[in-house]
Scaffold this active site. Structure first.
Site, PDB file in Angstrom:
ATOM      1  N   LYS A 141      -6.707  18.093 -34.206  1.00  0.00           N
ATOM      2  CA  LYS A 141      -6.911  18.287 -32.776  1.00  0.00           C
ATOM      3  C   LYS A 141      -7.936  17.289 -32.270  1.00  0.00           C
ATOM      4  O   LYS A 141      -8.921  16.968 -32.962  1.00  0.00           O
ATOM      5  CB  LYS A 141      -7.376  19.727 -32.504  1.00  0.00           C
ATOM      6  CG  LYS A 141      -6.258  20.760 -32.667  1.00  0.00           C
ATOM      7  CD  LYS A 141      -5.200  20.640 -31.574  1.00  0.00           C
ATOM      8  CE  LYS A 141      -4.209  21.802 -31.622  1.00  0.00           C
ATOM      9  NZ  LYS A 141      -3.148  21.658 -30.598  1.00  0.00           N
ATOM     10  N   ASP A 153      -3.274  15.624 -32.148  1.00  0.00           N
ATOM     11  CA  ASP A 153      -2.849  16.285 -30.915  1.00  0.00           C
ATOM     12  C   ASP A 153      -4.013  16.255 -29.938  1.00  0.00           C
ATOM     13  O   ASP A 153      -5.030  16.907 -30.158  1.00  0.00           O
ATOM     14  CB  ASP A 153      -2.441  17.739 -31.213  1.00  0.00           C
ATOM     15  CG  ASP A 153      -1.859  18.427 -29.992  1.00  0.00           C
ATOM     16  OD1 ASP A 153      -1.841  17.810 -28.903  1.00  0.00           O
ATOM     17  OD2 ASP A 153      -1.413  19.587 -30.125  1.00  0.00           O
ATOM     18  N   GLU A 162       0.331  13.698 -30.398  1.00  0.00           N
ATOM     19  CA  GLU A 162       0.951  14.654 -29.497  1.00  0.00           C
ATOM     20  C   GLU A 162       0.207  14.672 -28.155  1.00  0.00           C
ATOM     21  O   GLU A 162      -1.026  14.676 -28.134  1.00  0.00           O
ATOM     22  CB  GLU A 162       0.813  16.037 -30.152  1.00  0.00           C
ATOM     23  CG  GLU A 162       1.980  16.949 -29.956  1.00  0.00           C
ATOM     24  CD  GLU A 162       1.787  18.217 -30.762  1.00  0.00           C
ATOM     25  OE1 GLU A 162       1.712  19.278 -30.139  1.00  0.00           O
ATOM     26  OE2 GLU A 162       1.691  18.145 -32.002  1.00  0.00           O
ATOM     27  N   ASP A 171       4.562  17.381 -25.845  1.00  0.00           N
ATOM     28  CA  ASP A 171       4.456  18.830 -26.040  1.00  0.00           C
ATOM     29  C   ASP A 171       4.391  19.512 -24.671  1.00  0.00           C
ATOM     30  O   ASP A 171       5.428  19.953 -24.146  1.00  0.00           O
ATOM     31  CB  ASP A 171       3.235  19.157 -26.912  1.00  0.00           C
ATOM     32  CG  ASP A 171       3.053  20.659 -27.117  1.00  0.00           C
ATOM     33  OD1 ASP A 171       3.918  21.440 -26.678  1.00  0.00           O
ATOM     34  OD2 ASP A 171       2.032  21.073 -27.711  1.00  0.00           O
ATOM     35  N   LYS A 216       8.571  24.575 -28.291  1.00  0.00           N
ATOM     36  CA  LYS A 216       7.898  25.841 -28.618  1.00  0.00           C
ATOM     37  C   LYS A 216       8.652  26.945 -27.901  1.00  0.00           C
ATOM     38  O   LYS A 216       8.963  26.816 -26.711  1.00  0.00           O
ATOM     39  CB  LYS A 216       6.443  25.836 -28.133  1.00  0.00           C
ATOM     40  CG  LYS A 216       5.548  24.918 -28.943  1.00  0.00           C
ATOM     41  CD  LYS A 216       4.125  24.913 -28.402  1.00  0.00           C
ATOM     42  CE  LYS A 216       3.277  23.941 -29.212  1.00  0.00           C
ATOM     43  NZ  LYS A 216       2.015  23.616 -28.526  1.00  0.00           N
TER      44      LYS A 216
HETATM   45 MG    MG Z   1       0.401  20.339 -28.968  1.00  0.00          MG
END
Ligand code: MG
Length: 354
Positions: free
Chosen positions: A161, A189, A215, A240, A264
């Site tokens: 992250k 991401d 991402e 995303d 997702k």
């Molecule tokens: Mg993501």
């Protein structure tokens, strides 16, 4: 077969530790289970998980809307997936968490009726795959320590992250690569946290550490910015937050804005539209990943079944159930050394009754 009742129940999941990403810090998790009952005794279990700063869904919101949609589908055949999705989409825009909850339960019913596990209902390409594990934002050295622990547990792909501080993002990747060695796959991401120029700077800097993909480098609405980043750097760009629906996927395809699309279920409103996003992506020569919100094993097993089912879904970020203490859900997927294995039992293979 007819739907006779739709029940909802909140489920509280306890995190092992707070989880920090560019969009905020998550301290605890509430999710919602749904049970769709039929007149033939078969029932399906689903889940709607909130992620307020991504989907706009809060837990209470998901519960109210699921109850509302539940009333609209009573009396219908649960196998009429197209019809039921159109009923839900005509009744209320967005609200993808509630739609996902019902969608997953309908697929669970379909699997039980077919006597087939969900990954076979959806295509049956395989029954197992590697998942990454996410390293939340902390100091670069803390992140490197956690990365090493995850690799020692058997994970071969790490998702790092980023997006709060470009210099620290670069330093974190440098230290992580140093601590895990060269054979571990790394992706990042940024959760919309960078500007285009910051993204280009960080991505050029981390190229030497073998980062494969980044991402959502820039805000979800900046499709042109994503396309610009792709022109300037060699690392793959993954969409995303920019892609909730099949329509969003088409927009990304038309603008050449991504190399990979992250599906997702809580963004797409479940498996039905998720399959459509994958079909659009595949036809455009874009690979997909399936990711997750902070979901229990119910929604994760559904998402994982989609990964296993489809050849074009080559990546998986199906790790959230590992961050929470086990709420005692029996059945569903299993994980061993970073490999997720789907059960051969019908539907989700999860038995919870409530
Ligand atoms: Mg993501």
């Amino acid at each position: 077969m007819k739907i006779t009742n739709v029940k909802v129940e909140k489920l509280q999941l306890e995190l092992h530790k707070p989880f920090k990403i560019a969009l905020g810090v998550i301290e605890h998790v509430d999710t919602m289970l749904v049970k769709v009952e039929t007149d033939e005794g078969v029932y399906g279990i689903g889940e709607g998980a909130p992620m307020e700063f991504v989907t706009g869904d809060s837990i209470d919101h998901i519960k109210i809307v699921t109850e509302m949609l539940g009333k609209l589908i009573i009396g219908h055949d649960p196998l009429n997936m197209e019809k039921l999705h159109n009923i839900m989409d005509n009744a209320i825009a967005r609200n993808t968490g509630a739609k996902a909850a019902i969608d997953i339960a309908l697929y669970d019913i379909k699997g039980k009726v077919m006597g087939a596990p969900l990954y076979k209902v959806l295509g049956g390409n395989s029954n197992k795959f590697d998942t990454d594990i996410t390293i939340g934002i902390a100091t670069p050295s803390e992140m490197a320590k956690e990365a090493k622990e995850r690799v020692d547990q058997g994970f071969k792909i790490l998702k790092i992250k980023a997006g709060l501080n470009p210099e620290e993002d670069i330093e974190a990747v440098r230290l992580i690569r140093d601590s895990v060695g060269k054979n571990i796959r790394l992706r990042m991401d940024a959760n919309q946290g960078w500007s285009v120029s910051e993204a280009v700077k960080v991505m050029k800097a981390v190229q030497e550490y073998g980062v494969e993909a980044v991402e959502q480098p820039v805000p979800y609405w900046d499709i042109e910015g994503m396309a610009l980043i792709r022109e300037k750097v060699d690392i793959m760009v993954m969409a995303d937050e920019s892609v909730f629906s099949p329509i969003d996927a088409i927009r990304v395809v038309r603008k050449n804005a991504a190399d990979v699309i992250n599906i997702k279920l809580m963004k797409s409103g479940g498996l039905y539209r998720g399959e459509q996003i994958n079909a659009i992506s595949e036809a455009a020569h874009i690979k997909c990943m399936v990711g997750c919100m902070l979901e229990s094993k119910v929604a994760i097993t559904a998402g994982a079944s989609l990964v296993a089912a489809k050849k074009n879904i080559t990546e998986a970020d199906m790790d959230s159930f590992l961050y929470t203490k086990d709420p005692g859900i029996k059945g569903g997927l299993t994980i061993e050394n970073g490999v997720i294995i789907l059960p051969e039992t019908p539907g989700l293979g999860i038995d919870i009754d409530f």
